[in-house]
Design an enzyme around this catalytic site. Structure first.
Site, PDB file in Angstrom:
ATOM      1  N   GLU A  42      54.199  39.118  10.536  1.00  0.00           N
ATOM      2  CA  GLU A  42      53.845  40.238   9.665  1.00  0.00           C
ATOM      3  C   GLU A  42      52.763  39.820   8.670  1.00  0.00           C
ATOM      4  O   GLU A  42      51.860  40.605   8.353  1.00  0.00           O
ATOM      5  CB  GLU A  42      55.080  40.744   8.929  1.00  0.00           C
ATOM      6  CG  GLU A  42      56.091  41.422   9.850  1.00  0.00           C
ATOM      7  CD  GLU A  42      57.351  41.846   9.130  1.00  0.00           C
ATOM      8  OE1 GLU A  42      57.952  42.853   9.541  1.00  0.00           O
ATOM      9  OE2 GLU A  42      57.741  41.174   8.148  1.00  0.00           O
ATOM     10  N   GLU A  93      63.920  39.316  14.489  1.00  0.00           N
ATOM     11  CA  GLU A  93      64.874  39.861  13.518  1.00  0.00           C
ATOM     12  C   GLU A  93      66.057  40.556  14.173  1.00  0.00           C
ATOM     13  O   GLU A  93      67.179  40.519  13.657  1.00  0.00           O
ATOM     14  CB  GLU A  93      64.158  40.840  12.574  1.00  0.00           C
ATOM     15  CG  GLU A  93      63.326  40.190  11.487  1.00  0.00           C
ATOM     16  CD  GLU A  93      61.925  39.820  11.925  1.00  0.00           C
ATOM     17  OE1 GLU A  93      61.100  39.508  11.065  1.00  0.00           O
ATOM     18  OE2 GLU A  93      61.650  39.827  13.155  1.00  0.00           O
TER      19      GLU A  93
END
Length: 259
Positions: free
Chosen positions: A110, A130
């Protein structure tokens, strides 16, 4: 020991996340990164930044799960600019190059997505794992389907699988694959090229892209032509705008002053 190392080379600002063993980001590190990127944003002498990781194995694996287990809350205050100091930093109108020197997963991927240009070493690998720890890659869920084909983005988000640098390049996630030994040399060469260009134009480009991301074409154009964007208004009233026209007419290289 400060986990963030910075180097100034003229108009180029290098930021190295160097937090052994894996360059994971805890709350303190994120807050420090926010201060560093705000310094870059606010210094008129700096025109382009390079973000990389220390060592040869990790760019950044994202959130420090060991720190989380010891009390760092995942929804705590990450500091100015949000997680990693870059992806939510307001008014970041300068180009940022991510030089991905190894593993970039979770929040590390990210963070790379927050840059404008991504160069990656030939051994770099990526993932959004995640899902496997029962949480969501929130920023990637927003950004990734806008950057690469929707179904590929959804597969990566839903499965959390690893993919190599060649697949990342195939989907347009990275600009270039570079031999690891040459990564920073290539990043610096690109930074020098950018630093030689017109900073007010870069600022206008970044603000237009942000402002128009979810806007209809004509609405975005009306805001530009109506000089409703601060960076565009500054550009059109600048010395650099006149210098560009003069240099073209005189068949010479322009001298950009950033004003």
């Amino acid at each position: 020991m400060n986990p963030i190392k910075t180097t100034r080379n003229g108009a180029i600002f290098e930021v190295t996340l160097d937090r052994p063993k894996a360059n994971a980001i805890d709350l303190q590190t994120s807050r420090e990164m926010g201060k560093v990127f705000a310094e870059f944003r606010d210094d008129p002498a700096l025109r382009v930044a390079i973000l990389t990781g220390g060592g040869e194995k990790f760019f950044c694996p994202g959130w420090d799960l060991k720190a989380a287990a010891q009390g760092d809350a995942v929804d705590d205050d990450y500091g100015l600019g949000g997680f990693g100091g870059l992806q939510e930093l307001r008014g970041m109108n300068k180009p940022v190059i991510a030089a991905v020197n190894g593993i970039a997963c979770g929040g590390g991927l990210e963070l790379a997505l927050s840059a404008d240009i991504i160069l990656a070493a030939d051994h770099a690998t990526f993932a959004l794992p995640e899902i496997r720890s029962g949480t969501v890659a929130d920023a990637a869920s927003i950004k990734l389907p806008k950057r690469i084909p929707y179904h590929i983005a959804m597969e990566l988000l839903i499965t959390g699988r690893w993919f190599d640098v060649h697949e990342a390049h195939r989907w347009g996630l990275v600009n270039e694959i570079v031999p690891a030994a040459d990564l920073m040399t290539r990043a610096r060469a690109m930074a020098e090229l950018i630093a030689s260009g017109p900073p007010l134009v870069y600022a206008a480009i970044k603000e237009i892209v942000r402002d128009a991301e979810d806007a209809k074409f004509q609405d975005a154009m009306n805001r530009i032509t109506g000089r409703q964007l601060a960076s565009v208004d500054a550009l059109y009233a600048s010395e650099d705008q006149q210098e560009g026209a003069r240099a073209f007419a005189e068949k010479r290289d322009p001298v950009w002053k950033g004003r």
